[in-house]
Each structure stands twice: as structure tokens, then as C-alpha cells.
Design a protein around this motif. Structure first.
Motif, PDB file in Angstrom:
ATOM      1  N   ALA A  19     -15.455   9.183   9.413  1.00 18.94           N
ATOM      2  CA  ALA A  19     -14.502  10.241   9.113  1.00 18.94           C
ATOM      3  C   ALA A  19     -14.112  10.213   7.641  1.00 18.94           C
ATOM      4  CB  ALA A  19     -13.259  10.072   9.968  1.00 18.94           C
ATOM      5  N   PRO A  20     -13.976  11.379   7.028  1.00 18.63           N
ATOM      6  CA  PRO A  20     -13.434  11.403   5.664  1.00 18.63           C
ATOM      7  C   PRO A  20     -11.954  11.032   5.707  1.00 18.63           C
ATOM      8  CG  PRO A  20     -13.692  13.633   6.485  1.00 18.63           C
ATOM      9  CD  PRO A  20     -14.278  12.710   7.525  1.00 18.63           C
ATOM     10  N   PRO A  21     -11.412  10.566   4.611  1.00 20.33           N
ATOM     11  CA  PRO A  21      -9.998  10.188   4.605  1.00 20.33           C
ATOM     12  C   PRO A  21      -9.099  11.399   4.839  1.00 20.33           C
ATOM     13  CG  PRO A  21     -10.920  10.039   2.393  1.00 20.33           C
ATOM     14  CD  PRO A  21     -12.045  10.359   3.314  1.00 20.33           C
ATOM     15  N   THR A  22      -8.039  11.180   5.596  1.00 22.09           N
ATOM     16  CA  THR A  22      -7.058  12.233   5.843  1.00 22.09           C
ATOM     17  C   THR A  22      -5.940  12.137   4.804  1.00 22.09           C
ATOM     18  OG1 THR A  22      -5.669  10.884   7.276  1.00 22.09           O
ATOM     19  CG2 THR A  22      -7.509  12.082   8.335  1.00 22.09           C
ATOM     20  N   PRO A  23      -5.188  13.208   4.609  1.00 22.58           N
ATOM     21  CA  PRO A  23      -4.036  13.131   3.696  1.00 22.58           C
ATOM     22  C   PRO A  23      -3.047  12.035   4.103  1.00 22.58           C
ATOM     23  CG  PRO A  23      -4.531  15.421   4.192  1.00 22.58           C
ATOM     24  CD  PRO A  23      -5.398  14.575   5.099  1.00 22.58           C
ATOM     25  N   GLU A  24      -2.879  11.819   5.408  1.00 24.13           N
ATOM     26  CA  GLU A  24      -1.961  10.776   5.889  1.00 24.13           C
ATOM     27  C   GLU A  24      -2.460   9.378   5.519  1.00 24.13           C
ATOM     28  OE1 GLU A  24      -1.427  14.480   7.998  1.00 24.13           O
ATOM     29  OE2 GLU A  24      -3.220  13.242   7.914  1.00 24.13           O
ATOM     30  N   GLN A  25      -3.760   9.164   5.611  1.00 24.31           N
ATOM     31  CA  GLN A  25      -4.322   7.864   5.245  1.00 24.31           C
ATOM     32  C   GLN A  25      -4.164   7.609   3.750  1.00 24.31           C
ATOM     33  OE1 GLN A  25      -8.152   8.675   7.017  1.00 24.31           O
ATOM     34  NE2 GLN A  25      -7.883   6.970   8.457  1.00 24.31           N
ATOM     35  N   ILE A  26      -4.360   8.628   2.958  1.00 22.90           N
ATOM     36  CA  ILE A  26      -4.210   8.488   1.503  1.00 22.90           C
ATOM     37  C   ILE A  26      -2.739   8.231   1.147  1.00 22.90           C
ATOM     38  CG2 ILE A  26      -4.436   9.691  -0.713  1.00 22.90           C
ATOM     39  CD1 ILE A  26      -6.921  11.106   0.571  1.00 22.90           C
ATOM     40  N   GLU A  27      -1.835   8.955   1.795  1.00 14.38           N
ATOM     41  CA  GLU A  27      -0.401   8.789   1.551  1.00 14.38           C
ATOM     42  C   GLU A  27       0.078   7.389   1.936  1.00 14.38           C
ATOM     43  OE1 GLU A  27       3.469   9.654   0.435  1.00 14.38           O
ATOM     44  OE2 GLU A  27       1.719  10.935   0.137  1.00 14.38           O
ATOM     45  N   ALA A  28      -0.494   6.821   2.995  1.00 13.88           N
ATOM     46  CA  ALA A  28      -0.072   5.502   3.493  1.00 13.88           C
ATOM     47  C   ALA A  28      -0.592   4.345   2.643  1.00 13.88           C
ATOM     48  CB  ALA A  28      -0.527   5.325   4.943  1.00 13.88           C
ATOM     49  N   TYR A  29      -1.564   4.598   1.773  1.00 11.63           N
ATOM     50  CA  TYR A  29      -2.148   3.548   0.933  1.00 11.63           C
ATOM     51  C   TYR A  29      -1.094   3.067  -0.050  1.00 11.63           C
ATOM     52  CZ  TYR A  29      -6.120   1.293  -1.472  1.00 11.63           C
ATOM     53  OH  TYR A  29      -7.015   0.402  -2.005  1.00 11.63           O
ATOM     54  N   SER A  30      -0.724   1.799   0.029  1.00  6.48           N
ATOM     55  CA  SER A  30       0.384   1.302  -0.790  1.00  6.48           C
ATOM     56  C   SER A  30      -0.003   0.030  -1.541  1.00  6.48           C
ATOM     57  CB  SER A  30       1.593   1.022   0.094  1.00  6.48           C
ATOM     58  OG  SER A  30       1.304  -0.022   0.992  1.00  6.48           O
ATOM     59  N   ASN A  31       0.689  -0.180  -2.640  1.00  7.88           N
ATOM     60  CA  ASN A  31       0.424  -1.367  -3.456  1.00  7.88           C
ATOM     61  C   ASN A  31       0.757  -2.661  -2.719  1.00  7.88           C
ATOM     62  OD1 ASN A  31      -0.644  -0.073  -5.687  1.00  7.88           O
ATOM     63  ND2 ASN A  31       1.361   0.225  -6.625  1.00  7.88           N
ATOM     64  N   ASP A  32       1.810  -2.640  -1.888  1.00  9.06           N
ATOM     65  CA  ASP A  32       2.169  -3.889  -1.204  1.00  9.06           C
ATOM     66  C   ASP A  32       1.113  -4.295  -0.181  1.00  9.06           C
ATOM     67  OD1 ASP A  32       2.992  -1.728   0.373  1.00  9.06           O
ATOM     68  OD2 ASP A  32       4.891  -2.642   0.959  1.00  9.06           O
ATOM     69  N   ALA A  33       0.566  -3.336   0.550  1.00  4.31           N
ATOM     70  CA  ALA A  33      -0.499  -3.659   1.502  1.00  4.31           C
ATOM     71  C   ALA A  33      -1.760  -4.087   0.766  1.00  4.31           C
ATOM     72  CB  ALA A  33      -0.782  -2.467   2.416  1.00  4.31           C
ATOM     73  N   LEU A  34      -2.116  -3.378  -0.281  1.00  8.76           N
ATOM     74  CA  LEU A  34      -3.303  -3.723  -1.068  1.00  8.76           C
ATOM     75  C   LEU A  34      -3.155  -5.110  -1.687  1.00  8.76           C
ATOM     76  CD1 LEU A  34      -6.051  -2.882  -2.185  1.00  8.76           C
ATOM     77  CD2 LEU A  34      -4.840  -1.752  -4.062  1.00  8.76           C
ATOM     78  N   SER A  35      -1.989  -5.401  -2.215  1.00  9.34           N
ATOM     79  CA  SER A  35      -1.737  -6.720  -2.796  1.00  9.34           C
ATOM     80  C   SER A  35      -1.855  -7.820  -1.740  1.00  9.34           C
ATOM     81  CB  SER A  35      -0.350  -6.748  -3.430  1.00  9.34           C
ATOM     82  OG  SER A  35      -0.070  -8.019  -3.942  1.00  9.34           O
ATOM     83  N   ALA A  36      -1.354  -7.561  -0.538  1.00 12.82           N
ATOM     84  CA  ALA A  36      -1.454  -8.555   0.538  1.00 12.82           C
ATOM     85  C   ALA A  36      -2.912  -8.841   0.878  1.00 12.82           C
ATOM     86  CB  ALA A  36      -0.691  -8.070   1.768  1.00 12.82           C
ATOM     87  N   VAL A  37      -3.751  -7.812   0.897  1.00 11.45           N
ATOM     88  CA  VAL A  37      -5.174  -8.025   1.166  1.00 11.45           C
ATOM     89  C   VAL A  37      -5.801  -8.807   0.021  1.00 11.45           C
ATOM     90  CG1 VAL A  37      -7.412  -6.893   1.459  1.00 11.45           C
ATOM     91  CG2 VAL A  37      -5.406  -6.002   2.651  1.00 11.45           C
ATOM     92  N   ARG A  38      -5.513  -8.401  -1.193  1.00 11.34           N
ATOM     93  CA  ARG A  38      -6.117  -9.063  -2.364  1.00 11.34           C
ATOM     94  C   ARG A  38      -5.714 -10.522  -2.495  1.00 11.34           C
ATOM     95  NH1 ARG A  38      -5.534  -4.206  -6.818  1.00 11.34           N
ATOM     96  NH2 ARG A  38      -7.417  -3.086  -6.162  1.00 11.34           N
ATOM     97  N   THR A  39      -4.504 -10.867  -2.017  1.00 14.32           N
ATOM     98  CA  THR A  39      -4.036 -12.250  -2.127  1.00 14.32           C
ATOM     99  C   THR A  39      -4.183 -13.016  -0.809  1.00 14.32           C
ATOM    100  OG1 THR A  39      -1.752 -11.613  -1.642  1.00 14.32           O
ATOM    101  CG2 THR A  39      -2.403 -11.706  -3.977  1.00 14.32           C
ATOM    102  N   SER A  40      -4.874 -12.409   0.158  1.00 18.23           N
ATOM    103  CA  SER A  40      -5.116 -13.039   1.468  1.00 18.23           C
ATOM    104  C   SER A  40      -3.824 -13.390   2.196  1.00 18.23           C
ATOM    105  CB  SER A  40      -5.985 -14.289   1.307  1.00 18.23           C
ATOM    106  OG  SER A  40      -7.192 -13.979   0.667  1.00 18.23           O
ATOM    107  N   ASP A  41      -2.828 -12.528   2.073  1.00 19.40           N
ATOM    108  CA  ASP A  41      -1.513 -12.770   2.671  1.00 19.40           C
ATOM    109  C   ASP A  41      -1.413 -12.068   4.023  1.00 19.40           C
ATOM    110  OD1 ASP A  41       1.128 -13.180   3.280  1.00 19.40           O
ATOM    111  OD2 ASP A  41       1.904 -12.456   1.357  1.00 19.40           O
ATOM    112  N   VAL A  42      -1.993 -12.683   5.039  1.00 20.74           N
ATOM    113  CA  VAL A  42      -2.015 -12.081   6.370  1.00 20.74           C
ATOM    114  C   VAL A  42      -0.607 -11.965   6.949  1.00 20.74           C
ATOM    115  CG1 VAL A  42      -2.422 -14.157   7.755  1.00 20.74           C
ATOM    116  CG2 VAL A  42      -3.341 -11.967   8.520  1.00 20.74           C
ATOM    117  N   ASN A  43       0.307 -12.860   6.576  1.00 23.45           N
ATOM    118  CA  ASN A  43       1.678 -12.777   7.087  1.00 23.45           C
ATOM    119  C   ASN A  43       2.381 -11.517   6.593  1.00 23.45           C
ATOM    120  OD1 ASN A  43       1.558 -15.133   8.635  1.00 23.45           O
ATOM    121  ND2 ASN A  43       2.025 -16.396   6.854  1.00 23.45           N
TER     122      ASN A  43
END
Length: 95
Positions: A19-43
Motif C-alpha cells: 500500500a502507498p502511504p496514507t496521509p494518516e501514516q505520514i502525519e503519525a511519523y514522529s521524531n520520538d518514535a524514529l529516535s526510539a528505533v534509531r537508538t534501539s529503545d524498545v521500552n
């Protein structure tokens, strides 16, 4: 491959399966979630998920948190996103 006895299709995936990205998926993309993935912070990801934040999000190019975790070879984050947060793997990046 997945067996037919399980009722799953074993045919290769095509572009139509993603599926192509939806506007809701793009809107939900956040720096805090991305940072948690990049720093392996599963908690932190678990906390965001428990707060009701969507982790099935991506940037305008379709790059999802799952893509980032896979590129970083982070099995713990990939497992969390797929098995606990129930993020769909059927989104393509570089859309």
C-alpha cells in the motif's frame, strides 16, 4: 515459503501487494518514535504504543519505522513492531 495447508499464498509479492502511504501514516511519523528505533529503545516504543500512538507510520517517501529497524538489523525492534504493535510489513518505501 508458507505452506498451502495453512491457507496462505506462496506466490511472490508484487507492487500491488504494498500500500502507498496514507496521509494518516505520514502525519503519525514522529521524531520520538524514529529516535526510539534509531537508538534501539524498545521500552520507549512500548510506551508510545501503550499511549495509543500509531507505530504504523512512515515519512512521505514511505519509509516506515519497520524499514528503519530492518536497515539497522535490529531484530528486537523488528519483532516488537511486527508481533506486539502489529505493524503491517506491506508498505513500500521510495514510493
Amino acid at each position: 515459503s508458507i505452506s498451502r495447508e495453512e491457507g496462505k499464498n506462496t506466490e511472490p509479492l508484487t507492487d500491488n501487494d504494498f500500500a502507498p502511504p496514507t496521509p494518516e501514516q505520514i502525519e503519525a511519523y514522529s521524531n520520538d518514535a524514529l529516535s526510539a528505533v534509531r537508538t534501539s529503545d524498545v521500552n520507549s516504543l512500548r510506551r508510545l504504543h501503550s499511549e495509543g500512538r500509531s507505530l504504523e507510520c512512515c515519512n512521505r517517501f514511505g519509509e516506515s519505522l519497520l524499514h528503519v529497524a530492518c536497515r539497522r538489523s535490529n531484530a528486537e525492534i523488528v519483532s516488537f513492531l511486527l508481533n506486539e504493535a502489529k505493524v503491517s510489513p506491506c508498505i513500500r518505501d521510495d514510493y
